[in-house]
Design an enzyme around this catalytic site. Structure first.
Site, PDB file in Angstrom:
ATOM      1  N   HIS A  28     -30.767  58.716  29.277  1.00  0.00           N
ATOM      2  CA  HIS A  28     -31.420  58.786  30.589  1.00  0.00           C
ATOM      3  C   HIS A  28     -30.476  58.276  31.673  1.00  0.00           C
ATOM      4  O   HIS A  28     -30.416  58.848  32.774  1.00  0.00           O
ATOM      5  CB  HIS A  28     -32.705  57.943  30.591  1.00  0.00           C
ATOM      6  CG  HIS A  28     -33.685  58.316  29.519  1.00  0.00           C
ATOM      7  ND1 HIS A  28     -34.037  57.457  28.509  1.00  0.00           N
ATOM      8  CD2 HIS A  28     -34.364  59.458  29.297  1.00  0.00           C
ATOM      9  CE1 HIS A  28     -34.913  58.047  27.707  1.00  0.00           C
ATOM     10  NE2 HIS A  28     -35.120  59.268  28.161  1.00  0.00           N
TER      11      HIS A  28
ATOM     12  N   MET B 185     -40.256  59.883  30.313  1.00  0.00           N
ATOM     13  CA  MET B 185     -41.440  59.167  29.823  1.00  0.00           C
ATOM     14  C   MET B 185     -41.105  57.693  29.610  1.00  0.00           C
ATOM     15  O   MET B 185     -41.799  56.997  28.848  1.00  0.00           O
ATOM     16  CB  MET B 185     -41.931  59.813  28.533  1.00  0.00           C
ATOM     17  CG  MET B 185     -42.315  61.274  28.761  1.00  0.00           C
ATOM     18  SD  MET B 185     -43.499  61.913  27.583  1.00  0.00           S
ATOM     19  CE  MET B 185     -42.548  61.819  26.094  1.00  0.00           C
TER      20      MET B 185
ATOM     21  N   SER C 214     -35.756  57.888  22.430  1.00  0.00           N
ATOM     22  CA  SER C 214     -36.693  56.757  22.480  1.00  0.00           C
ATOM     23  C   SER C 214     -37.343  56.558  21.114  1.00  0.00           C
ATOM     24  O   SER C 214     -37.751  55.453  20.757  1.00  0.00           O
ATOM     25  CB  SER C 214     -37.770  57.021  23.521  1.00  0.00           C
ATOM     26  OG  SER C 214     -37.159  57.390  24.731  1.00  0.00           O
TER      27      SER C 214
HETATM   28  P1  AMP Z   1     -37.695  61.695  27.514  1.00  0.00           P
HETATM   29  O1  AMP Z   1     -36.858  60.946  26.502  1.00  0.00           O
HETATM   30  O2  AMP Z   1     -38.603  62.690  26.888  1.00  0.00           O
HETATM   31  O3  AMP Z   1     -38.348  60.787  28.476  1.00  0.00           O
HETATM   32  O4  AMP Z   1     -36.637  62.576  28.296  1.00  0.00           O
HETATM   33  C1  AMP Z   1     -36.374  62.506  29.660  1.00  0.00           C
HETATM   34  C2  AMP Z   1     -35.103  63.280  29.919  1.00  0.00           C
HETATM   35  O5  AMP Z   1     -34.002  62.620  29.295  1.00  0.00           O
HETATM   36  C3  AMP Z   1     -35.135  64.712  29.363  1.00  0.00           C
HETATM   37  O6  AMP Z   1     -34.501  65.587  30.280  1.00  0.00           O
HETATM   38  C4  AMP Z   1     -34.332  64.580  28.092  1.00  0.00           C
HETATM   39  O7  AMP Z   1     -33.727  65.780  27.671  1.00  0.00           O
HETATM   40  C5  AMP Z   1     -33.288  63.558  28.519  1.00  0.00           C
HETATM   41  N1  AMP Z   1     -32.682  62.900  27.358  1.00  0.00           N
HETATM   42  C6  AMP Z   1     -33.326  62.269  26.337  1.00  0.00           C
HETATM   43  N2  AMP Z   1     -32.442  61.849  25.412  1.00  0.00           N
HETATM   44  C7  AMP Z   1     -31.207  62.215  25.849  1.00  0.00           C
HETATM   45  C8  AMP Z   1     -29.875  62.076  25.324  1.00  0.00           C
HETATM   46  N3  AMP Z   1     -29.622  61.471  24.171  1.00  0.00           N
HETATM   47  N4  AMP Z   1     -28.845  62.576  26.067  1.00  0.00           N
HETATM   48  C9  AMP Z   1     -29.081  63.200  27.243  1.00  0.00           C
HETATM   49  N5  AMP Z   1     -30.310  63.360  27.784  1.00  0.00           N
HETATM   50  C10 AMP Z   1     -31.356  62.892  27.104  1.00  0.00           C
END
Ligand code: AMP
Length: 254
Positions: free
Chosen positions: A38, A31, A187
């Protein structure tokens, strides 16, 4: 460093995908508001595939509170800088009407694990997540999809969906990236004050060291956090904790 191609419509995505039909494609759905968590997924995809696709789509159907959706950080320029630095080939950045031509009349339901944990506190959340991930996988047609263990319940549900619906793609779980003090990168952390961010490292510390969930809850409540849930399921401890009005989630293996 070469900037990624930006694909803003489904037609552009489909046409571009045809141009890389002979290459292996890794996919990282997000997102936006990208951070090192990420970036770690993008790196792994880059290592294991010819081509890496990043999607940035703040998916309204997975937000059960309009306030949370409105407050979600949008950082396009920084995101493109990160994508460029990680060697991303294409960024898919579709609109709501592109992704939901049916206005969300069709969706994916899971009738088991999705009702627990985040699903219990955020009704409809995983229905929105599963639906958008299925749509994105259908469009990007990746051999491999990279997702973070940070959202372990989401990762588990998506693996199960891919199995149940016979999707020809492999879901790869990647370790949670943390600050030096243990706080999982998210985020949502940008919405914390400096003081709140410092105090939030107690969440990881507590769920990794407390003997049981009762002890963990007591420690966190004494420190002024409001617990949404803190439970052990199948050798994993899951927590969702409010820091002010920001809800943070984390999980660790037991
Ligand atoms: P989002 O933050 O919801 O956009 O997540 C996108 C992808 O990044 C998802 O697969 C999350 O699980 C991954 N993600 C978010 N934060 C982390 C983190 N701290 N370490 C590893 N992967 C992450």
């Amino acid at each position: 460093m070469k900037s990624p191609v930006v694909l803003k419509t489904i037609a552009e995505m489909i046409q571009w995908r045809r141009s890389v039909v002979d290459q292996s494609v890794g996919f990282v759905p997000t997102m936006g508001a990208l951070h090192e968590g990420h970036a770690s997924l993008l790196k792994k995809s880059g290592d294991e595939n010819d081509i890496t696709v990043l999607s940035i789509f703040v998916n309204p159907t997975q937000f059960n509170q309009t306030q949370d959706l409105a407050k979600y950080p949008r950082t396009w320029d920084e995101d493109i800088r990160c994508a460029t630095a990680e060697g991303v080939d294409a960024v898919f950045y579709p609109s709501f009407t592109d992704m939901y031509p049916d206005n969300y009349i069709f969706s994916v339901h899971e009738n088991d694990f999705s009702h627990l944990l985040c699903g219990a506190s955020r009704p409809g959340h995983f229905q929105g997540v599963l639906t958008i991930v299925l749509k994105l996988i259908n469009l990007v047609q990746p051999q491999k999809v990279y997702m973070g263990e940070k959202d372990y319940q989401q990762l588990h549900l998506i693996k199960k969906m891919v199995q149940a619906l016979f999707l020809p793609t492999q879901i790869i779980g990647c370790p949670t990236i943390r600050n030096a003090d243990g706080l999982a990168l998210s985020s949502r952390n940008t919405r914390l004050s400096d003081d709140e961010r410092d105090r939030s490292s107690l969440i990881y510390k507590t769920i990794t060291t407390a003997a049981n969930t009762t002890e963990a809850k007591t420690i966190l409540e004494k420190a002024g956090f409001k617990i949404d849930y803190l439970v052990d399921i199948e050798n994993r401890r899951y927590a969702a904790v409010y820091v002010g009005d920001v809800r943070l989630i984390d999980n660790v293996p037991l």
